[in-house]
Write a protein that holds these residues in place. Structure first.
Motif, PDB file in Angstrom:
ATOM      1  N   LEU A   4       0.824  -1.198   0.000  1.00 38.11           N
ATOM      2  CA  LEU A   4       0.000   0.000   0.000  1.00 38.11           C
ATOM      3  C   LEU A   4       0.862   1.254   0.000  1.00 38.11           C
ATOM      4  CD1 LEU A   4      -2.672  -0.927   2.721  1.00 38.11           C
ATOM      5  CD2 LEU A   4      -2.811  -1.302   0.243  1.00 38.11           C
ATOM      6  N   ALA A   5       0.284   2.343  -0.486  1.00 38.38           N
ATOM      7  CA  ALA A   5       0.906   3.659  -0.325  1.00 38.38           C
ATOM      8  C   ALA A   5       0.508   4.158   1.056  1.00 38.38           C
ATOM      9  CB  ALA A   5       0.429   4.610  -1.413  1.00 38.38           C
ATOM     10  N   ARG A   6       1.398   4.047   2.022  1.00 38.11           N
ATOM     11  CA  ARG A   6       1.053   4.265   3.423  1.00 38.11           C
ATOM     12  C   ARG A   6       0.639   5.701   3.722  1.00 38.11           C
ATOM     13  NH1 ARG A   6       2.552   0.801   7.286  1.00 38.11           N
ATOM     14  NH2 ARG A   6       3.247   2.474   8.664  1.00 38.11           N
ATOM     15  N   ARG A   7       1.153   6.662   2.969  1.00 40.29           N
ATOM     16  CA  ARG A   7       0.808   8.059   3.215  1.00 40.29           C
ATOM     17  C   ARG A   7      -0.487   8.485   2.520  1.00 40.29           C
ATOM     18  NH1 ARG A   7       6.623  11.313   2.899  1.00 40.29           N
ATOM     19  NH2 ARG A   7       7.674  10.127   4.576  1.00 40.29           N
ATOM     20  N   ALA A   8      -0.996   7.625   1.668  1.00 35.33           N
ATOM     21  CA  ALA A   8      -2.237   7.927   0.953  1.00 35.33           C
ATOM     22  C   ALA A   8      -3.439   7.419   1.742  1.00 35.33           C
ATOM     23  CB  ALA A   8      -2.219   7.292  -0.429  1.00 35.33           C
ATOM     24  N   ARG A   9      -4.589   8.021   1.471  1.00 35.19           N
ATOM     25  CA  ARG A   9      -5.819   7.580   2.127  1.00 35.19           C
ATOM     26  C   ARG A   9      -6.202   6.182   1.650  1.00 35.19           C
ATOM     27  NH1 ARG A   9     -10.008  12.140   0.537  1.00 35.19           N
ATOM     28  NH2 ARG A   9      -9.274  11.355  -1.484  1.00 35.19           N
ATOM     29  N   VAL A  10      -6.955   5.504   2.472  1.00 32.06           N
ATOM     30  CA  VAL A  10      -7.421   4.166   2.133  1.00 32.06           C
ATOM     31  C   VAL A  10      -8.163   4.171   0.806  1.00 32.06           C
ATOM     32  CG1 VAL A  10      -9.124   2.409   2.792  1.00 32.06           C
ATOM     33  CG2 VAL A  10      -7.450   3.237   4.476  1.00 32.06           C
ATOM     34  N   ILE A  11      -9.094   5.111   0.614  1.00 31.77           N
ATOM     35  CA  ILE A  11      -9.888   5.146  -0.618  1.00 31.77           C
ATOM     36  C   ILE A  11      -9.000   5.307  -1.837  1.00 31.77           C
ATOM     37  CG2 ILE A  11     -10.305   7.638  -0.420  1.00 31.77           C
ATOM     38  CD1 ILE A  11     -12.787   5.001  -1.782  1.00 31.77           C
ATOM     39  N   ASP A  12      -7.929   6.097  -1.721  1.00 31.40           N
ATOM     40  CA  ASP A  12      -7.024   6.289  -2.851  1.00 31.40           C
ATOM     41  C   ASP A  12      -6.251   5.009  -3.167  1.00 31.40           C
ATOM     42  OD1 ASP A  12      -7.735   9.005  -3.216  1.00 31.40           O
ATOM     43  OD2 ASP A  12      -6.440   9.557  -1.529  1.00 31.40           O
ATOM     44  N   ASN A  13      -5.883   4.259  -2.120  1.00 28.86           N
ATOM     45  CA  ASN A  13      -5.232   2.969  -2.344  1.00 28.86           C
ATOM     46  C   ASN A  13      -6.166   2.008  -3.072  1.00 28.86           C
ATOM     47  OD1 ASN A  13      -2.404   2.322  -1.033  1.00 28.86           O
ATOM     48  ND2 ASN A  13      -3.398   3.813   0.324  1.00 28.86           N
ATOM     49  N   VAL A  14      -7.411   1.974  -2.660  1.00 23.99           N
ATOM     50  CA  VAL A  14      -8.363   1.050  -3.291  1.00 23.99           C
ATOM     51  C   VAL A  14      -8.613   1.445  -4.746  1.00 23.99           C
ATOM     52  CG1 VAL A  14     -10.716   0.130  -3.198  1.00 23.99           C
ATOM     53  CG2 VAL A  14      -9.422   0.492  -1.082  1.00 23.99           C
ATOM     54  N   LEU A  15      -8.647   2.736  -5.011  1.00 27.71           N
ATOM     55  CA  LEU A  15      -8.880   3.205  -6.377  1.00 27.71           C
ATOM     56  C   LEU A  15      -7.740   2.835  -7.325  1.00 27.71           C
ATOM     57  CD1 LEU A  15     -10.522   6.629  -5.578  1.00 27.71           C
ATOM     58  CD2 LEU A  15     -11.536   4.834  -7.002  1.00 27.71           C
ATOM     59  N   ALA A  57     -15.147   1.454  -5.345  1.00 30.69           N
ATOM     60  CA  ALA A  57     -14.141   1.353  -4.291  1.00 30.69           C
ATOM     61  C   ALA A  57     -14.801   1.293  -2.912  1.00 30.69           C
ATOM     62  CB  ALA A  57     -13.183   2.534  -4.366  1.00 30.69           C
ATOM     63  N   MET A  58     -15.837   2.091  -2.703  1.00 29.14           N
ATOM     64  CA  MET A  58     -16.533   2.085  -1.413  1.00 29.14           C
ATOM     65  C   MET A  58     -17.247   0.753  -1.189  1.00 29.14           C
ATOM     66  SD  MET A  58     -15.791   4.938   0.063  1.00 29.14           S
ATOM     67  CE  MET A  58     -17.019   5.331   1.307  1.00 29.14           C
ATOM     68  N   GLN A  59     -17.799   0.185  -2.237  1.00 25.83           N
ATOM     69  CA  GLN A  59     -18.441  -1.125  -2.115  1.00 25.83           C
ATOM     70  C   GLN A  59     -17.414  -2.193  -1.742  1.00 25.83           C
ATOM     71  OE1 GLN A  59     -20.569  -2.090  -5.697  1.00 25.83           O
ATOM     72  NE2 GLN A  59     -21.943  -0.330  -5.545  1.00 25.83           N
ATOM     73  N   ALA A  60     -16.228  -2.093  -2.317  1.00 18.86           N
ATOM     74  CA  ALA A  60     -15.167  -3.057  -2.003  1.00 18.86           C
ATOM     75  C   ALA A  60     -14.772  -2.948  -0.533  1.00 18.86           C
ATOM     76  CB  ALA A  60     -13.969  -2.822  -2.915  1.00 18.86           C
ATOM     77  N   LEU A  61     -14.647  -1.724  -0.033  1.00 20.00           N
ATOM     78  CA  LEU A  61     -14.311  -1.522   1.380  1.00 20.00           C
ATOM     79  C   LEU A  61     -15.425  -2.031   2.286  1.00 20.00           C
ATOM     80  CD1 LEU A  61     -12.663   2.008   1.224  1.00 20.00           C
ATOM     81  CD2 LEU A  61     -11.547  -0.105   1.952  1.00 20.00           C
ATOM     82  N   ASP A 110     -15.555   2.429   7.016  1.00 15.21           N
ATOM     83  CA  ASP A 110     -15.398   3.562   7.924  1.00 15.21           C
ATOM     84  C   ASP A 110     -13.975   4.113   7.944  1.00 15.21           C
ATOM     85  OD1 ASP A 110     -14.808   1.025   9.176  1.00 15.21           O
ATOM     86  OD2 ASP A 110     -14.549   2.120  11.057  1.00 15.21           O
ATOM     87  N   LYS A 111     -13.028   3.373   7.371  1.00 19.94           N
ATOM     88  CA  LYS A 111     -11.629   3.813   7.330  1.00 19.94           C
ATOM     89  C   LYS A 111     -11.272   4.446   5.982  1.00 19.94           C
ATOM     90  CE  LYS A 111     -10.815   1.899  11.371  1.00 19.94           C
ATOM     91  NZ  LYS A 111     -10.587   2.711  12.589  1.00 19.94           N
ATOM     92  N   ALA A 112     -12.252   4.714   5.145  1.00 18.02           N
ATOM     93  CA  ALA A 112     -11.990   5.144   3.771  1.00 18.02           C
ATOM     94  C   ALA A 112     -11.093   6.373   3.675  1.00 18.02           C
ATOM     95  CB  ALA A 112     -13.307   5.397   3.037  1.00 18.02           C
ATOM     96  N   TYR A 113     -11.217   7.313   4.612  1.00 18.45           N
ATOM     97  CA  TYR A 113     -10.479   8.579   4.501  1.00 18.45           C
ATOM     98  C   TYR A 113      -9.361   8.694   5.535  1.00 18.45           C
ATOM     99  CZ  TYR A 113     -14.099   9.533   1.182  1.00 18.45           C
ATOM    100  OH  TYR A 113     -14.936   9.438   0.081  1.00 18.45           O
ATOM    101  N   VAL A 114      -8.960   7.531   6.078  1.00 22.98           N
ATOM    102  CA  VAL A 114      -7.819   7.452   6.987  1.00 22.98           C
ATOM    103  C   VAL A 114      -6.575   7.109   6.165  1.00 22.98           C
ATOM    104  CG1 VAL A 114      -6.833   6.179   8.945  1.00 22.98           C
ATOM    105  CG2 VAL A 114      -9.284   6.739   8.904  1.00 22.98           C
ATOM    106  N   LYS A 115      -5.420   7.611   6.560  1.00 19.03           N
ATOM    107  CA  LYS A 115      -4.182   7.221   5.883  1.00 19.03           C
ATOM    108  C   LYS A 115      -3.912   5.743   6.125  1.00 19.03           C
ATOM    109  CE  LYS A 115      -1.730  11.639   5.702  1.00 19.03           C
ATOM    110  NZ  LYS A 115      -0.486  12.373   6.073  1.00 19.03           N
ATOM    111  N   ALA A 116      -3.522   5.053   5.071  1.00 17.17           N
ATOM    112  CA  ALA A 116      -3.318   3.608   5.170  1.00 17.17           C
ATOM    113  C   ALA A 116      -2.276   3.245   6.222  1.00 17.17           C
ATOM    114  CB  ALA A 116      -2.900   3.046   3.810  1.00 17.17           C
ATOM    115  N   GLY A 117      -1.246   4.091   6.393  1.00 20.32           N
ATOM    116  CA  GLY A 117      -0.198   3.814   7.353  1.00 20.32           C
ATOM    117  C   GLY A 117      -0.650   3.871   8.790  1.00 20.32           C
ATOM    118  N   ASN A 118      -1.831   4.425   9.043  1.00 19.35           N
ATOM    119  CA  ASN A 118      -2.353   4.513  10.410  1.00 19.35           C
ATOM    120  C   ASN A 118      -3.169   3.284  10.806  1.00 19.35           C
ATOM    121  OD1 ASN A 118      -1.213   7.053  10.703  1.00 19.35           O
ATOM    122  ND2 ASN A 118      -3.080   8.143  10.126  1.00 19.35           N
ATOM    123  N   LEU A 119      -3.314   2.341   9.898  1.00 21.34           N
ATOM    124  CA  LEU A 119      -4.114   1.148  10.177  1.00 21.34           C
ATOM    125  C   LEU A 119      -3.248   0.023  10.716  1.00 21.34           C
ATOM    126  CD1 LEU A 119      -6.364   0.994   6.968  1.00 21.34           C
ATOM    127  CD2 LEU A 119      -6.801   2.189   9.124  1.00 21.34           C
TER     128      LEU A 119
END
Length: 267
Positions: A99-110, A135-139, A146-155
């Protein structure tokens, strides 16, 4: 997210071999058919050829003998554009999440939509409404919308792996390959991730091929087990048929706590 079962494809290995520089044999004489919609666990010791087998399906590891047919596409005949099209139909889940850890979850999924989106949209991040909805359906399917707009590195690690699975789902693949997807996760999280893959297979009809080390997970989630030893198939059957003697044949030794997820967690 609609079912992709009608788009699924068989996978057929015909006399497949992989040789590395120096004469090391990764796979030998692999004849195997995985029907569309099946969920298969590939098991064996480190170095047995599990990752090699999984990665030949999308051409990440080139085969040196025989052929692999995915749907109507042939490897190694596929090249250039045809190979890119094949890979667009095959999702890949890695042990390290990628994953791109600094990017938001939704951006990674896209990122799973890159093969369909115009270049200008990907460069500007101007994704279409349909792509964002997909992408939201996949999440939602993996339980972390609920984590769609959190940075991936924070998960947590488990959440990051579920983002990686969602990214693969957004790709709308015919096949999902998972290369040691739970190797770095604790037992409860491992089961969560495996249940996600199991549900994707059952509900969407997507073929799922998983490379696993832990035998209890393989028996629990793989309706079919492929056992590799020294680059050759030494077992092909159901989880129920894979008793301790079968695993001893695959591993060349008796089972230890290192081979079972629940036991390893207590070591």
């Amino acid at each position: 997210m609609t079912s992709t079962g009608d788009r699924a494809a068989d996978i057929t290995f015909r006399g497949v071999g992989v040789s590395y520089p120096g004469g090391v044999r990764g796979l030998q004489d692999i004849d195997l058919r995985i029907p569309a919609g099946e969920m298969v666990a590939v098991v064996g010791l480190s170095g047995a050829g599990k990752s090699t087998l999984v990665r030949t399906i999308n051409g990440l590891v080139p085969i040196t003998e025989g052929e692999i047919v995915v749907g109507d596409r042939h490897l190694p005949a596929s090249r250039g554009r045809e190979l890119r099209e094949l890979r667009s139909e095959i999702g890949m889940v890695f042990q390290s999440f990628n994953l791109a850890r600094r990017a938001r979850v939704i951006d990674n999924v896209l990122m799973g939509r890159l093969h369909t989106a115009p270049t200008w949209r990907t460069l500007l991040g101007a994704w279409s409404r349909d792509d964002v909805e997909l992408a939201m359906q996949a999440l939602e399917r993996v339980g972390i919308v609920d984590k769609a707009y959190v940075k991936a590195g924070n998960l947590s690690g488990g959440q990051q792996q579920r983002v990686a699975i969602a990214r693969t789902l957004a790709q709308q693949p015919k096949i999902v390959l998972a290369d040691e997807p739970v190797a770095s996760l604790d037992p409860p999280t491992s089961h969560t991730v495996m249940r996600d893959l199991e549900r994707i297979n059952a509900e969407l009809g997507i073929t799922v091929v998983i490379n696993l080390h832990f035998l209890d997970l393989a028996r629990r989630y793989g309706r079919r087990l492929i056992g590799l030893r020294g680059g050759r198939i030494v077992f092909d059957g159901t989880g129920e048929e894979a008793d301790e003697q079968v695993f001893a044949d695959i591993y060349g030794r008796s089972l230890t706590g290192e081979d079972v997820l629940e036991a390893r967690a207590q070591l």
